[in-house]
Every structure is written in structure tokens, then in C-alpha cells.
Motif scaffolding. Sequence first.
Motif, PDB file in Angstrom:
ATOM      1  N   UNK A 136       9.882  -4.116  17.160  1.00  0.00           N
ATOM      2  CA  UNK A 136      10.498  -2.718  17.394  1.00  0.00           C
ATOM      3  C   UNK A 136      11.086  -2.257  16.010  1.00  0.00           C
ATOM      4  N   UNK A 137      11.284  -0.772  15.890  1.00  0.00           N
ATOM      5  CA  UNK A 137      12.021  -0.187  14.930  1.00  0.00           C
ATOM      6  C   UNK A 137      13.150   0.505  15.569  1.00  0.00           C
ATOM      7  N   UNK A 138      14.371  -0.050  14.995  1.00  0.00           N
ATOM      8  CA  UNK A 138      15.571   0.595  15.658  1.00  0.00           C
ATOM      9  C   UNK A 138      16.673   0.980  14.479  1.00  0.00           C
ATOM     10  N   UNK A 139      17.733   1.578  14.893  1.00  0.00           N
ATOM     11  CA  UNK A 139      18.831   1.896  13.938  1.00  0.00           C
ATOM     12  C   UNK A 139      20.188   1.216  14.352  1.00  0.00           C
ATOM     13  N   UNK A 140      21.030   1.047  13.510  1.00  0.00           N
ATOM     14  CA  UNK A 140      22.475   0.366  13.634  1.00  0.00           C
ATOM     15  C   UNK A 140      22.117  -1.188  13.923  1.00  0.00           C
ATOM     16  N   UNK A 141      21.337  -1.858  13.111  1.00  0.00           N
ATOM     17  CA  UNK A 141      20.979  -3.295  13.635  1.00  0.00           C
ATOM     18  C   UNK A 141      21.558  -3.854  12.676  1.00  0.00           C
ATOM     19  N   UNK A 148      16.837   8.757  13.882  1.00  0.00           N
ATOM     20  CA  UNK A 148      16.293   8.151  12.917  1.00  0.00           C
ATOM     21  C   UNK A 148      14.940   6.898  13.754  1.00  0.00           C
ATOM     22  N   UNK A 149      14.970   7.319  15.041  1.00  0.00           N
ATOM     23  CA  UNK A 149      13.913   6.609  15.886  1.00  0.00           C
ATOM     24  C   UNK A 149      13.068   7.423  16.711  1.00  0.00           C
ATOM     25  N   UNK A 150      12.055   7.125  17.176  1.00  0.00           N
ATOM     26  CA  UNK A 150      11.173   7.970  17.880  1.00  0.00           C
ATOM     27  C   UNK A 150      11.726   7.894  19.348  1.00  0.00           C
ATOM     28  N   UNK A 151      11.921   8.752  20.249  1.00  0.00           N
ATOM     29  CA  UNK A 151      12.159   8.821  21.469  1.00  0.00           C
ATOM     30  C   UNK A 151      11.063   9.770  22.431  1.00  0.00           C
ATOM     31  N   UNK A 152      10.837   9.386  23.290  1.00  0.00           N
ATOM     32  CA  UNK A 152       9.758   9.889  24.387  1.00  0.00           C
ATOM     33  C   UNK A 152      10.244  10.480  25.510  1.00  0.00           C
ATOM     34  N   UNK A 192       8.051   6.436   8.937  1.00  0.00           N
ATOM     35  CA  UNK A 192       6.742   6.093   9.641  1.00  0.00           C
ATOM     36  C   UNK A 192       6.786   4.559  10.116  1.00  0.00           C
ATOM     37  N   UNK A 193       8.058   3.817  10.397  1.00  0.00           N
ATOM     38  CA  UNK A 193       8.234   2.648  10.545  1.00  0.00           C
ATOM     39  C   UNK A 193       7.686   2.209  11.906  1.00  0.00           C
ATOM     40  N   UNK A 194       7.686   3.195  12.941  1.00  0.00           N
ATOM     41  CA  UNK A 194       7.336   2.749  14.428  1.00  0.00           C
ATOM     42  C   UNK A 194       5.693   2.668  14.196  1.00  0.00           C
ATOM     43  N   UNK A 195       5.025   3.362  13.405  1.00  0.00           N
ATOM     44  CA  UNK A 195       3.359   3.437  13.192  1.00  0.00           C
ATOM     45  C   UNK A 195       3.056   2.353  12.609  1.00  0.00           C
ATOM     46  N   UNK A 196       3.941   1.634  11.430  1.00  0.00           N
ATOM     47  CA  UNK A 196       3.583   0.607  10.816  1.00  0.00           C
ATOM     48  C   UNK A 196       3.626  -0.769  11.435  1.00  0.00           C
ATOM     49  N   UNK A 197       4.777  -0.579  12.320  1.00  0.00           N
ATOM     50  CA  UNK A 197       4.994  -1.801  13.009  1.00  0.00           C
ATOM     51  C   UNK A 197       3.848  -1.943  14.237  1.00  0.00           C
ATOM     52  N   UNK A 203       0.838  -1.467   0.008  1.00  0.00           N
ATOM     53  CA  UNK A 203       0.111  -0.027   0.045  1.00  0.00           C
ATOM     54  C   UNK A 203       0.766   1.295  -0.002  1.00  0.00           C
ATOM     55  N   UNK A 204       0.521   2.382  -0.627  1.00  0.00           N
ATOM     56  CA  UNK A 204       1.002   3.521  -0.357  1.00  0.00           C
ATOM     57  C   UNK A 204       0.990   4.125   1.106  1.00  0.00           C
ATOM     58  N   UNK A 205       1.743   4.942   1.443  1.00  0.00           N
ATOM     59  CA  UNK A 205       2.015   5.489   2.815  1.00  0.00           C
ATOM     60  C   UNK A 205       1.161   6.810   3.159  1.00  0.00           C
ATOM     61  N   UNK A 206       0.164   7.065   2.336  1.00  0.00           N
ATOM     62  CA  UNK A 206      -0.349   8.360   2.602  1.00  0.00           C
ATOM     63  C   UNK A 206      -1.052   8.587   4.107  1.00  0.00           C
ATOM     64  N   UNK A 207      -1.432   7.307   4.511  1.00  0.00           N
ATOM     65  CA  UNK A 207      -1.661   7.145   6.088  1.00  0.00           C
ATOM     66  C   UNK A 207      -1.322   6.020   6.555  1.00  0.00           C
ATOM     67  N   UNK A 208      -0.191   6.150   7.414  1.00  0.00           N
ATOM     68  CA  UNK A 208       0.560   4.950   7.715  1.00  0.00           C
ATOM     69  C   UNK A 208      -0.256   3.607   8.336  1.00  0.00           C
TER      70      UNK A 208
END
Length: 439
Positions: free
Chosen positions: A425-430, A331-335, A178-183, A139-144
Amino acid sequence: MKGTKQPWAHRLLGMVMVAGLVMGMALHAEAGAETTPRLVIGQGASTAEDGGAAALEAVERSRTGLGERPVSFVMVASSEGYDFNQVISGVRKGYGSGVKIWGLTSHKGVMTREGWQKGKGLSVMAFSSEHMAFGVGDAELDDPEAAARAACRMAVKDAGKSPDEKPAMILMTASFGEEERLVDEIDAFFGGGVKIFGGSSGDNNLSGEWRQFSSRGVHKKGVVLTLIYTDLKIGTMYGNGIGYVATGKRGTVTRAEGRVIYEIDGRPAGDVYNEWLGGTIAEKVKNGGSLMFEGILAPLTQTVTASDGTSYNLTIHAVELNKEDGSLTSLAVSKAGEEISILHGSSDAHFNRPPIVAIMGRTDGRIAPGEVAGTLFFCCACTHMVLEGRVGGFIPMVNRVLNNAPFLGAFTFGEQGFIPGLGNRHQNLINSMIVFGKY
């Protein structure tokens, strides 16, 4: 820190490889009498300039391992620059119009068991088994969130399954952002408990030439999923934090939004990061600038504790220091409220990680070396950036661990995977591996 030598990295590699060989012998000893593979994987590659010709050549070369066995599913990893509609047509012509395709572009080339295929080229890994079912959705990612649900529904229908029947695992590729929202949405669709593994498609220089594709078409900003239903052995390893050491420098995120960290311990995040780096980026604190390289060898990390008490370092790659407010773009979400620290790594550690992760992935599935049908490898593109002329030099070590079985690897712009006790999870440097068993 560039070029820093880490003798411990070589010692760790040696210890893990010895342990892996011992485990491999033990798994071989306990294996049953089954000798006819229930899964056969063929692999082929090409550097032809034309997309259709490259696909057909790769398909033909894959027949060395497949013979005339029928193929139901194929993974394709490719450099940027092809007409991917031609690639899709070539794959379907080679394997049959009904073959299901999951494909992504990789940073500056692709990896196979033959080595690092630099520059323009592609590789296929084709599955032949009566004991596996595949469903592909995109699907296209207009709305994740909506895209994730649409791709899941499409994939379930494509597999001929019910949404209530959970797959053994899910492959995912998407454009990064938008990987976190997709996962999260994919996880929710199946009620949790299904491993999601994948990588965000890459290109040569962050110019937006990445692509995701299936037998239905090509996306520049999309998501492509494959649901895999099987009772065959599959081993996985999501190598977060492997190759890095803790520094003891830590603080608490006090202000963040999405992938931007504004404050740590009530201070501009860039100021704190500069202190943790010993003042080496003072000029960038003053004027702003890229942290791409610093963020690879000295990543931020969130330490989390799984349900079994195991602690994990979830790496976060800071890529930009923003002059106006001293914030860090990552490149990843923090809170806000998360404890954050800094790790230290080296190019040697990046070089030694893939065979370690391969051993761990294989033993996770209790797959003896001789039982490996094939392996899919997602490696952060940052590993390519720090290895310079050594890119692909680790592949002979990976081949040794995997008994020279078919091996398809892509350098990706973010990695998705499953961590026991934490979930997907989605992360970087993996570095992450999916090892498919023959039985």
C-alpha cells in the motif's frame, strides 16, 4: 489539538519497550551458535557543502564499521541542495565504480544513530555481504505504469536474475503523486507476494527540490527501485494507524476522483470534516485553505479488514479544503463506496512511535537486538512538522531497541509498505522500518 498531552502514549511506549526487551532476550536465547556476521553494514555522514566532498567524507566514516570489506550496495539519504551527480561520483569513487546506489532526498535533513542531522548534509549506509544480491532500476515518470515496468526489468537485469525469481523485498522511492499506480504495477510485475517498502522523496518546503537517484543518474520526477535477493533475516513494520485513536465519527465516500474527496454521505466533504472537527475549520469551509496541520493530528482513515480478520486504519492526510466545491484534496487515493472516519493524534504520540515501530520491525524478522546489522527508517515529514524542537529526540530510544546498530532515516512525502493480509500500500502519516539481520 497542538501540544495535547497523551499519557496513554507514554504508557504504551513503556509496555511495548518492555515487551520488546523480553522478546529480544527470547530471540537471543534461541539464536544459534553462528558468530561471524553474514552481513556487515557501515554508516557515515557529512555536512560538507560540496556534494562530492560530502559523499567521500561519509564513505570514509562508514569504514569504521566496515573496515576494508568490499561494498556492493549503498543507500543514500540527503537533504536537498546538492549536485547529486557529484554525490554519485563521490560514492563510486569511495566504494568502487561498480557499487550500486539507491538514493533519495529527505525533508529538512536526515537521521542517523548519532542523531538528527538538520540542514544540509547526507548519510550513507553501505552493505557488505556475500549472501545478498542487489538490482537497481530507475525511470522517468512520464507514464507511471510504463516507468514501473521499465525500472523492474532494469533492476532484474542488474541483479543478474530472472523475472521469475522473486526478490526477498523491494525498495522504492519516487516523486510524490503517482505512488499507488507504481506500487500496483511493481506488484503485478512480480506476481504479488513481494514486500515493497519505501518513501516518496522530500524537500524543505514542497517547492519541488526533491530528487531520486541511482548510480545511473538523477531524477526530479522519477522512480528508483532496488531488488534485494537474500535468505538473511529481514524484519519489517509498516506502522499505519499507530499512535492514533478512533473517534467513532464515520461516513461513506459518495464521490471521489483520485486524491480528491468531493462528497461524504452525499454532502461536501469539507462540511463533514468540519463537523467531525467540532467546527474548528469553519473559516476554511467558507474561504478555502490549507489543512496541512489539521490533517496530521486529525487524519481521515479508511478501515479495512485483512484476510485473517485483523482491522487496519489506513491513514489519509487531507491537505487542502477547496472553496469552490467544498472538496478535500488529500495525499492518497480514495474511492466512492469506501467507509471513512477520523482519528485523533498528538505530538507526543508522534514522538513515541519510532521506537515502537522499531521493536515491531525487529521482532517481525525474529532478530535479537545483538543481531541487528542496520535499519532503514521512513518517517512521514508531518512528524517533523508537529515535533517542533523535539525532532530527533526519539533517536536514543530507537538506538536502545536496535542495539545502537547503523540507522538511516528520511522524512518522506508519503510511505509505501506491506500490510499482512492486505498487500502493498501507499499511505500517509506512516512510520516504517526495515531491520536487516546479521545472519
